[in-house]
Design an enzyme around this catalytic site. Structure first.
Site, mmCIF file in Angstrom:
data_model
loop_
_atom_site.group_PDB
_atom_site.id
_atom_site.type_symbol
_atom_site.label_atom_id
_atom_site.label_comp_id
_atom_site.label_asym_id
_atom_site.label_seq_id
_atom_site.Cartn_x
_atom_site.Cartn_y
_atom_site.Cartn_z
ATOM 1 N N ASP A 243 14.678 -2.836 12.954
ATOM 2 C CA ASP A 243 15.560 -1.937 12.198
ATOM 3 C C ASP A 243 15.023 -0.519 12.309
ATOM 4 O O ASP A 243 14.834 0.187 11.317
ATOM 5 C CB ASP A 243 15.636 -2.378 10.734
ATOM 6 C CG ASP A 243 16.772 -1.698 9.973
ATOM 7 O OD1 ASP A 243 17.633 -1.073 10.620
ATOM 8 O OD2 ASP A 243 16.801 -1.796 8.738
ATOM 9 N N GLU B 46 0.846 -1.184 0.000
ATOM 10 C CA GLU B 46 0.000 0.000 0.000
ATOM 11 C C GLU B 46 0.889 1.244 0.000
ATOM 12 O O GLU B 46 1.862 1.329 0.750
ATOM 13 C CB GLU B 46 -0.861 -0.029 1.259
ATOM 14 C CG GLU B 46 -1.604 1.240 1.575
ATOM 15 C CD GLU B 46 -2.131 1.257 3.004
ATOM 16 O OE1 GLU B 46 -2.984 2.131 3.294
ATOM 17 O OE2 GLU B 46 -1.703 0.421 3.835
#
Length: 287
Positions: A194, A91
């Protein structure tokens, strides 16, 4: 280049319009595009065909974060590969850099995410940190998990690059890891993995996370990563600490966790990261 995306989208009854495709920023590892479809705009990453498993792992990580329902992540649309290229379609979310309200919401949301726990450290599969393999073999001992699958793994990669002295000094630190966890209770929390400043943004006041390297580990390792490369807004830390106060020795443990990422940057990019990692190892090691 859009044949694979059109085929995968077509399996879902979605039309892709290649004439609308525009190149966008996508980091230093992947090529990224925005493209219009009959289901709305998509963000599509491309890499070589041998990186398909990296995209699958990222998609599974996004799905795990989405299922946690603590913070917004882009919806995974489809993925695939052909002989030359692999892709992951997500998306498309129109993002800004994030304001103070979004940072506050992100701190609270991340604390909620870290409250989701398992009875093991690791994950059900390996993934990547950047493009480096990240081993997630399950383990019930956090110190052993971090030693074997995070610190020692990166030190071995550094040795293969010829950084023998760095690897040797890192091995001395690795042998001392237990002392960093005296008085701390470490439980396996769901991590983004991360979480530097380039992997979050805001849609209005709503924070959005992306590019994860998901696993279950010490929640402070996510916080440690936020403190690299400029850090996050102070509102983020205030909101997070309101729900999850720091434990004894947390500052030094976070430096240990940051070392993992600096070593990974050295193994990916070389340059001054090797000297930075060496200085961190020296400061953390007891003679």
């Amino acid at each position: 280049m859009w044949a694979g995306v059109r085929h995968a989208a077509g399996q879902r009854g979605i039309e892709v319009h290649p004439g609308s495709a525009r190149r966008v920023a996508g980091g230093s590892i992947n090529e990224a595009w925005r493209i219009d479809t009959s289901a709305g705009w998509w963000f599509v990453k491309f890499n070589t065909a041998d990186r398909y498993d990296m995209f699958l792992a990222e998609a599974e990580g996004m799905a795990e974060l989405h299922e946690a329902n603590a913070v917004r992540v882009p919806r995974v649309e489809c993925s695939g590969r052909d002989q030359d290229r692999a892709f992951l379609a997500l998306e498309f979310v129109e993002l800004s850099g994030g304001n103070n309200a979004a940072a506050t919401r992100l701190g609270g949301a991340l604390a909620q995410l870290h409250n989701l726990q398992r009875d093991y450290f690791g994950w059900h599969r390996d993934n990547t940190i950047g493009s480096t393999p990240q081993i997630n073999t399950r383990c019930t001992d956090w110190v052993e998990f971090f030693r074997r699958h995070r610190l020692d793994f990166q030190l071995q990669l550094a040795a293969r690059r010829g950084a023998t002295r760095l690897a040797q000094s890192g091995a001395r630190l690795s042998a001392q890891l237990e002392r960093f966890f005296d008085g701390a209770t470490i439980r396996p929390a769901l991590l983004h993995g991360d979480l530097w400043g380039g992997n979050w943004g805001a849609c209005g006041d709503e924070p959005v996370l992306f590019d994860p390297a998901v696993f279950y580990g010490d929640a402070e390792s996510d916080i440690a990563m936020t403190e690299l490369f400029g850090g996050f807004p102070r509102e983020f830390y205030a909101a997070y600490r309101q729900q999850r106060p720091d434990q004894p020795g947390g500052a030094q443990r976070r430096e240990l966790y940051r070392l993992y990422h600096v070593l990974n940057h050295y193994n990916l990019f070389g340059g001054g990261y090797g000297a930075q990692a060496g200085g961190m190892i020296e400061a953390l090691t007891v003679a």
